[in-house]
Write a protein that holds these residues in place. Structure first.
Motif, mmCIF file in Angstrom:
data_model
loop_
_atom_site.group_PDB
_atom_site.id
_atom_site.type_symbol
_atom_site.label_atom_id
_atom_site.label_comp_id
_atom_site.label_asym_id
_atom_site.label_seq_id
_atom_site.Cartn_x
_atom_site.Cartn_y
_atom_site.Cartn_z
ATOM 1 N N THR A 68 -7.269 11.110 13.097
ATOM 2 C CA THR A 68 -6.336 11.361 11.993
ATOM 3 C C THR A 68 -6.845 12.419 11.031
ATOM 4 O OG1 THR A 68 -7.335 9.642 10.619
ATOM 5 C CG2 THR A 68 -5.509 8.973 12.066
ATOM 6 N N GLY A 69 -8.123 12.787 11.150
ATOM 7 C CA GLY A 69 -8.701 13.790 10.259
ATOM 8 C C GLY A 69 -9.170 13.234 8.927
ATOM 9 N N ARG A 70 -9.044 11.935 8.714
ATOM 10 C CA ARG A 70 -9.459 11.336 7.438
ATOM 11 C C ARG A 70 -10.970 11.232 7.307
ATOM 12 N NH1 ARG A 70 -6.847 5.787 6.676
ATOM 13 N NH2 ARG A 70 -8.123 5.902 4.819
ATOM 14 N N PHE A 71 -11.657 11.005 8.413
ATOM 15 C CA PHE A 71 -13.104 10.800 8.407
ATOM 16 C C PHE A 71 -13.762 11.830 9.315
ATOM 17 C CE2 PHE A 71 -11.006 6.719 7.795
ATOM 18 C CZ PHE A 71 -11.578 6.297 6.602
ATOM 19 N N HIS A 72 -15.055 12.021 9.121
ATOM 20 C CA HIS A 72 -15.846 12.886 9.994
ATOM 21 C C HIS A 72 -17.084 12.116 10.434
ATOM 22 C CE1 HIS A 72 -13.355 16.009 8.223
ATOM 23 N NE2 HIS A 72 -13.728 16.779 9.231
ATOM 24 N N SER A 73 -17.523 12.413 11.641
ATOM 25 C CA SER A 73 -18.786 11.833 12.094
ATOM 26 C C SER A 73 -19.726 12.966 12.481
ATOM 27 C CB SER A 73 -18.577 10.878 13.268
ATOM 28 O OG SER A 73 -18.148 11.583 14.410
ATOM 29 N N ALA A 74 -20.984 12.752 12.190
ATOM 30 C CA ALA A 74 -22.024 13.687 12.581
ATOM 31 C C ALA A 74 -22.736 13.077 13.770
ATOM 32 C CB ALA A 74 -22.988 13.911 11.424
ATOM 33 N N ARG A 75 -22.791 13.819 14.854
ATOM 34 C CA ARG A 75 -23.425 13.324 16.072
ATOM 35 C C ARG A 75 -24.749 14.043 16.273
ATOM 36 N NH1 ARG A 75 -17.910 12.981 19.627
ATOM 37 N NH2 ARG A 75 -16.949 11.407 18.300
ATOM 38 N N VAL A 76 -25.788 13.237 16.504
ATOM 39 C CA VAL A 76 -27.134 13.793 16.696
ATOM 40 C C VAL A 76 -27.801 13.072 17.865
ATOM 41 C CG1 VAL A 76 -27.397 14.404 14.261
ATOM 42 C CG2 VAL A 76 -28.199 12.189 15.041
ATOM 43 N N ASN A 77 -28.794 13.717 18.434
ATOM 44 C CA ASN A 77 -29.617 13.090 19.459
ATOM 45 C C ASN A 77 -31.059 13.243 19.003
ATOM 46 O OD1 ASN A 77 -30.380 11.782 21.756
ATOM 47 N ND2 ASN A 77 -30.037 13.505 23.124
ATOM 48 N N LEU A 78 -31.684 12.127 18.653
ATOM 49 C CA LEU A 78 -33.026 12.139 18.082
ATOM 50 C C LEU A 78 -34.059 11.678 19.099
ATOM 51 C CD1 LEU A 78 -32.099 10.465 14.707
ATOM 52 C CD2 LEU A 78 -32.470 12.900 15.119
ATOM 53 N N ARG A 79 -35.277 12.145 18.941
ATOM 54 C CA ARG A 79 -36.411 11.680 19.744
ATOM 55 C C ARG A 79 -37.177 10.689 18.881
ATOM 56 N NH1 ARG A 79 -37.665 11.055 24.922
ATOM 57 N NH2 ARG A 79 -39.879 11.172 25.284
ATOM 58 N N LEU A 80 -37.082 9.408 19.216
ATOM 59 C CA LEU A 80 -37.732 8.358 18.442
ATOM 60 C C LEU A 80 -39.047 7.962 19.094
ATOM 61 C CD1 LEU A 80 -34.619 6.119 17.743
ATOM 62 C CD2 LEU A 80 -35.612 7.863 16.272
ATOM 63 N N THR A 81 -40.048 7.693 18.245
ATOM 64 C CA THR A 81 -41.375 7.387 18.770
ATOM 65 C C THR A 81 -41.901 6.003 18.388
ATOM 66 O OG1 THR A 81 -42.381 8.483 16.859
ATOM 67 C CG2 THR A 81 -42.041 9.824 18.838
ATOM 68 N N SER A 82 -41.244 5.316 17.413
ATOM 69 C CA SER A 82 -41.747 4.000 17.003
ATOM 70 C C SER A 82 -40.662 3.193 16.301
ATOM 71 C CB SER A 82 -42.941 4.149 16.059
ATOM 72 O OG SER A 82 -42.515 4.664 14.816
ATOM 73 N N ALA A 83 -40.859 1.883 16.269
ATOM 74 C CA ALA A 83 -39.931 0.999 15.564
ATOM 75 C C ALA A 83 -39.934 1.301 14.064
ATOM 76 C CB ALA A 83 -40.299 -0.460 15.811
ATOM 77 N N GLU A 84 -41.085 1.635 13.515
ATOM 78 C CA GLU A 84 -41.177 1.967 12.087
ATOM 79 C C GLU A 84 -40.321 3.188 11.761
ATOM 80 O OE1 GLU A 84 -43.896 1.501 14.099
ATOM 81 O OE2 GLU A 84 -44.386 -0.515 13.374
ATOM 82 N N GLN A 85 -40.294 4.162 12.664
ATOM 83 C CA GLN A 85 -39.479 5.361 12.472
ATOM 84 C C GLN A 85 -37.990 4.999 12.468
ATOM 85 O OE1 GLN A 85 -39.497 8.158 15.750
ATOM 86 N NE2 GLN A 85 -39.687 9.866 14.310
ATOM 87 N N VAL A 86 -37.588 4.120 13.369
ATOM 88 C CA VAL A 86 -36.193 3.661 13.431
ATOM 89 C C VAL A 86 -35.830 2.938 12.136
ATOM 90 C CG1 VAL A 86 -34.545 2.179 14.638
ATOM 91 C CG2 VAL A 86 -36.247 3.471 15.942
ATOM 92 N N ASN A 87 -36.698 2.037 11.684
ATOM 93 C CA ASN A 87 -36.442 1.276 10.458
ATOM 94 C C ASN A 87 -36.313 2.201 9.257
ATOM 95 O OD1 ASN A 87 -36.584 -1.066 11.962
ATOM 96 N ND2 ASN A 87 -38.687 -1.515 11.391
ATOM 97 N N ALA A 88 -37.186 3.203 9.150
ATOM 98 C CA ALA A 88 -37.129 4.147 8.029
ATOM 99 C C ALA A 88 -35.845 4.966 8.069
ATOM 100 C CB ALA A 88 -38.351 5.061 8.049
#
Length: 103
Positions: A68-88
């Motif tokens: 509908t054009g009301r919202f936008h999403s930003a799509r990214v592909n990240l390289r994650l290395t730890s659970a702490e990084q995900v939590n942060a």
């Protein structure tokens, strides 16, 4: 009976079963912004990702409008290395004023 079933361990933005995650990993993510916040969303995401992932190519962020054009999403592909990084990362996105939801 199991008393801890359904209870969240740690903060609500922490991953609950880090043993199920296999690091390092590529992690696709869609960050959905509030209505009418397209430019602000992109700027805020760039600040967060730039500070937490210095090697991440900010130009690779794809911004897509909703049907509908009301919202936008930003799509990214990240390289994650730890659970702490995900939590942060999830904690920073939860604090962002322009972010409505993260998928």
């Amino acid at each position: 009976m199991m008393a801890n079933v359904g209870k969240i361990k740690g903060k609500k933005t922490d991953i609950q079963n880090p043993e199920l995650w296999d690091f390092p990993m590529d992690y696709p993510m869609s960050i959905i912004g509030h209505e009418g916040e397209h430019e602000s969303l992109l700027n805020e995401i760039k600040l967060i990702l730039g500070s937490q992932f210095p090697e991440f190519d900010l130009a690779s962020i794809q911004v897509v409008p909703s049907r509908t054009g009301r919202f936008h999403s930003a799509r990214v592909n990240l390289r994650l290395t730890s659970a702490e990084q995900v939590n942060a990362l999830y904690a920073a996105l939860a604090e962002a004023k322009t972010v409505r939801m993260v998928l």
